[in-house]
Scaffold this motif. Structure first.
Motif, mmCIF file in Angstrom:
data_model
loop_
_atom_site.group_PDB
_atom_site.id
_atom_site.type_symbol
_atom_site.label_atom_id
_atom_site.label_comp_id
_atom_site.label_asym_id
_atom_site.label_seq_id
_atom_site.Cartn_x
_atom_site.Cartn_y
_atom_site.Cartn_z
ATOM 1 N N GLY A 197 58.917 -1.364 14.546
ATOM 2 C CA GLY A 197 58.762 -0.754 15.877
ATOM 3 C C GLY A 197 57.292 -0.743 16.256
ATOM 4 O O GLY A 197 56.916 -0.997 17.392
ATOM 5 N N SER A 198 56.452 -0.456 15.263
ATOM 6 C CA SER A 198 55.008 -0.642 15.388
ATOM 7 C C SER A 198 54.446 -0.112 16.683
ATOM 8 O O SER A 198 53.624 -0.743 17.335
ATOM 9 C CB SER A 198 54.705 -2.149 15.260
ATOM 10 N N TYR A 199 54.860 1.101 17.058
ATOM 11 C CA TYR A 199 54.374 1.671 18.315
ATOM 12 C C TYR A 199 52.861 1.858 18.280
ATOM 13 O O TYR A 199 52.317 2.265 17.264
ATOM 14 C CB TYR A 199 55.036 3.030 18.565
ATOM 15 N N GLY A 200 52.203 1.597 19.389
ATOM 16 C CA GLY A 200 50.784 1.901 19.467
ATOM 17 C C GLY A 200 50.081 1.128 20.553
ATOM 18 O O GLY A 200 50.617 0.177 21.102
ATOM 19 N N TRP A 201 48.865 1.530 20.814
ATOM 20 C CA TRP A 201 48.120 1.011 21.958
ATOM 21 C C TRP A 201 47.320 -0.248 21.661
ATOM 22 O O TRP A 201 46.918 -0.944 22.577
ATOM 23 C CB TRP A 201 47.196 2.107 22.487
#
Ligand SMILES: Nc1nc2c(c(=O)[nH]1)N[C@H]1C(S)=C(S)[C@@H](COP(=O)(O)OP(=O)(O)OC[C@H]3O[C@@H](n4cnc5c(=O)[nH]c(N)nc54)[C@H](O)[C@@H]3O)O[C@H]1N2
Ligand SMILES: Nc1nc2c(c(=O)[nH]1)N[C@H]1C(S)=C(S)[C@@H](COP(=O)(O)OP(=O)(O)OC[C@H]3O[C@@H](n4cnc5c(=O)[nH]c(N)nc54)[C@H](O)[C@@H]3O)O[C@H]1N2
Ligand SMILES: [Mo]
Length: 762
Positions: A105-109
């Motif tokens: 998913g590796s959520y981030g900005w």
């Protein structure tokens, strides 16, 4: 000499000088450059915190142990060895457990450039090898993303795109009721980069014309004090009660806009009946006064002013990052419907003025191309903030947007361009559950708390070390980003890392399409030229763009007025909802049968709030940090200068200071049942006396003190609650947490998270 340029989510910059003398200067055209930018270059030059070489956790290398901890020792290895090991492990996981065992998913900005976007590159690579479990929605506004399609028939993005433009607010609005404020602080940032910061000017223009601003927030600073604003500070988490009472007041004083309700909404009768007390409790000003802890006269007076003024209601995104966040957003919209000013110039309803610099920007939106990611053969996903629940309960059932789903069984985690040990709630819980998978791979340029908890760490370049393109559909300029410094140590671009892995996995051609990074830039630019042509203008050649560095998109001015056509003729311009109108009551949501999200907005007590608190408990307010983007640049000078005795600074009221014998510069321990953190003290009367404000983003430096997991650096996610907002969206509820506070007079543990980890020989 012509300047070169670069860009970040917080602004665009000229690059001056070379080598050690390199400096970044905000674009001269930017009236309000972001404070965050001050610490960017030195954070990226900080050799104490950058990752110089690939590294493998010693325990994993030796025996595949899972003892991932912030202080775990690492072995530095050559690139080829690291890549061989990653490829081998990836094959093993996929062959043994299937691609659904890989959570990426590796959520981030990540960074702002269009090509070297960490997640796009990662997804493109993983899609060539059979896919991965992804995540849905964001930490920013998951509740809105899921509920808006049901109640207004638009995605959150579609809704933001149609937001009434600032100039209309500046020209027409008389009363701007800002729940959660509209702050310069958060408006420093916009996803994908920006060449200007204008939000502050629009606010000032509105005020100069006589628009009165009401800041409804625990913090006075959520609207800048210099410009003047009225401040109402209800208990955190009680906004929906206040909104219902404002609606009640409009109904009982005959100020409800019944024409609007009957023409443009569905379910108003049921909502009105609830407000008038169908559940036994009329939602009067006195009722809300008790819940919100503000005088009932204040509520009555505000309702009256809203009714006789041209009024805009704005909700900061933060309001729905809380328990029952969906209901708060819905209540705000319902209140705006009762007021009936939606669809008229400068009035009505908005979600997120000030939460991003670009919300309400009067600009044409151009859908520029991005790097194609391919398709993910794995359909499994989780709501993004259910990360720890997934690790805790493989196979367990949960609800999401009317579906009954189950958590996958994760054997491998891949994170690139994000920092869950910054962004997730209840970090002590995550820290424990993080030990469950076989393998964790992290790609980052810095030794964040997440990188320190990986088995395999692959060092990437930062945006300052590579060429890229800043292309933001909401910005009037395109920027050719030039490298401002050489790659630090052995850092490689994400693209190069994935190309090398793809070679090992036998998918190199599919991943690279035979192109170098620069050839990709050129190809993207060609695609941009096609989009430009459709929009009636020409782009310069790629070489010319690279030479000049900046392209100003012509004729970008464009104003928008949310729901104007719909309100003018609701039958001809039906919304894409079940009933074609704004749904104050939703049959689709009712049908889901969720106990915590009924058919229309209601007041529900949050899991933790001051209405159910002991006298010594405070509500934790954790806004976005003024000196960083989340945890990015925390090791730079601007962030460090804002700390107190090296820890994140919290703000407390003089009454709290007095009760605990505290003054500026002291250190306190903030704690609850979940964990604790140390923070420096700043005393101010600009917040509710029963709250404590601690910005997010100090790098997690975890110790066990007196048996309790404690961040000695001041990370507030040690204290937050890891629970879904409702069974509708399962969004995070970072803003719902109570804490206790006491003076810290023990020895001050030394902060080690801003140093290199311990390296050992293999
Ligand atoms: N308590 C609390 N928690 C919150 C919030 C809150 O309000 N309260 N807000 C939430 C919100 S809205 C958000 S959006 C999240 C943000 O959470 P994140 O987006 O995870 O936070 P960042 O620090 O921006 O993490 C981005 C990471 O990408 C890395 N990076 C930068 N450039 C590159 C690159 O080129 N390649 C690679 N591989 N990596 C790169 C950076 O070093 C950094 O570690 O936090 C959430 N957490
Ligand atoms: N400088 C800087 N700017 C940023 C970011 C950053 O990291 N740094 N991150 C960006 C990102 S990813 C996002 S999603 C946006 C988020 O944008 P926002 O959600 O608008 O910003 P926050 O700072 O999280 O919250 C705004 C304010 O809400 C108030 N608040 C908290 N709880 C309540 C409540 O119960 N009721 C009311 N009425 N008010 C409450 C707090 O006082 C807080 O200051 O910010 C963006 N802007
Ligand atoms: Mo966000």
């Amino acid at each position: 000499m012509r300047p070169r340029f670069t860009a970040a989510h917080w602004g665009a910059y000229e690059i001056h000088g070379t080598g050690a003398a390199t400096k970044l200067a905000p674009l001269p055209r930017d009236p309000h450059p972001a404070r965050i930018g001050g610490g960017w270059l030195d954070a990226m030059r900080n050799t104490d915190t950058r990752i110089a070489r690939p590294a493998i956790r010693a325990g994993w290398l030796k025996s595949r142990d899972r003892k991932r901890a912030g202080d775990a020792p690492f072995v530095q290895v050559p690139w080829d060895e690291a890549l061989d090991i990653v490829a081998e492990e990836l094959k093993r996981i996929v062959d043994t457990h299937g691609n659904s065992a890989l959570y990426a998913g590796s959520y981030g900005w990540a960074a702002a450039g269009r090509f070297h976007h960490a997640q796009s590159q990662m997804r493109r690579f993983l899609n060539t090898i059979g896919g991965y479990v992804s995540s849905a929605n964001t930490y920013s506004h998951a509740a809105a993303e899921v509920i808006l399609p049901h109640i207004v028939g638009l995605t959150n993005r579609g809704f933001l795109d149609q937001t009434t433009s600032w100039p209309l607010v500046a020209q027409h609005c008389e009363l701007l009721v800002a729940f959660g404020g509209i702050s310069k602080r958060a408006a420093q940032v916009t996803s994908s980069g920006t060449s200007v910061h204008e939000t502050q000017d629009w606010l000032d223009r509105a005020r100069a014309r006589g628009c009165h601003i009401v800041n409804i927030s625990p913090l006075r600073s959520d609207v800048d004090a210099e410009g003047g604003a009225e401040w109402i500070a209800p208990r955190p988490g009680t906004d929906s009660a206040l909104m219902l009472a404002l609606a009640h007041e409009l109904f009982v004083t005959g100020k409800a806009n019944r024409d609007f309700l009957s023409r443009c909404t569905n379910g108003a009768e049921v909502f009105e009946a609830y407000i008038m007390g169908s559940d036994g409790t009329p939602k009067t000003a006195e009722w809300a006064a008790e819940i919100c802890d503000i005088p009932s006269d204040t509520i009555r007076d505000l309702a009256a002013r809203m009714a006789h003024s041209k009024t805009m209601i704005n909700l900061a995104w933060a309001l729905q990052r809380a328990d029952h966040g969906e209901l708060t957003l819905w209540a705000g919209l319902a209140l705006a419907c009762v007021l009936g000013q939606i669809g008229r110039p400068g009035t009505g309803f908005a979600f997120g003025y000030g939460s991003h610099e670009t919300v309400g920007r009067p600009r044409k939106l151009i859908d520029w191309p991005s790097v194609p990611q391919g398709t993910n053969p794995v359909s499994d996903f989780i709501p993004v903030a259910r990360l720890a629940d997934m690790l805790a309960n493989p196979g367990q059932a949960y609800t999401y947007n009317g579906e009954h789903r189950r958590y996958p069984d994760t054997k491998m985690i891949w994170w690139s361009g994000g920092n869950p040990f910054h962004h997730h709630q209840d970090l002590a819980r995550l820290d424990t559950l993080w030990q469950r998978p076989d393998t964790v791979v992290v790609m980052d340029h810095s030794w964040t708390a997440t990188a320190r908890r990986a088995d395999i760490v692959l060092p990437t370049t930062s945006a300052l070390e590579r060429d890229d393109l800043m292309i933001n559909r909401r910005d009037p300029a395109l920027v050719y980003m030039s490298a401002a410094m050489p790659p630090l140590g052995e850092a490689r671009d994400d693209y190069d890392i994935f190309a090398a892995l793809a070679s090992r996995m036998g998918t190199k051609d599919a991943f690279t399409e035979g192109r170098s990074a620069q050839e990709w830039h050129e190809a993207l630019w060609q695609d941009c030229a096609g989009v430009a042509e459709k929009n009636g203008f020409d782009l310069p050649t790629f070489d010319a763009f690279r030479q000049v560095g900046l392209f100003d998109v012509p004729d970008t001015a464009q104003e928008r007025l949310l729901f104007k056509d719909f309100v003018d003729d609701p039958e001809a311009n039906r919304l894409n909802t079940t009933g074609g109108r704004i749904e104050i009551e939703s049959a689709a949501i009712a049908q889901m049968g969720l106990a915590d999200c009924p058919a229309h907005p209601v007041w529900r007590e949050p899991a933790e709030w001051l209405g159910q608190a002991q006298p010594d408990q405070l509500h934790l307010i954790l806004g976005q940090p003024d000196t960083r983007l989340h945890a990015q640049n925390d090791s730079g000078s601007t962030s460090k200068a804002s700390k107190t005795v090296g820890r994140e600074t919290c703000t407390i009221h003089p009454q709290v200071a007095q009760a605990h014998g505290l003054e500026n510069g002291d250190v306190v321990l903030l704690e609850n049942a979940r964990g604790a953190c140390l923070a420096g003290v700043q005393v101010s009367d600009a917040l509710r006396p029963d709250t404590v404000a601690l910005p997010t983003g100090a790098w997690l430096d975890l110790r066990v003190i007196d048996g309790k997991p404690t961040c000695i650096h001041g990370n507030p996610n040690m204290l937050t609650l890891d629970k879904g907002s409702t069974g509708l969206s399962q969004g995070n509820i970072a803003h719902t947490a109570l804490v206790r506070l006491r003076k810290w007079d023990g020895p001050l543990p030394e902060i080690t998270v801003h140093r290199q980890p311990v390296f050992v020989e293999s």
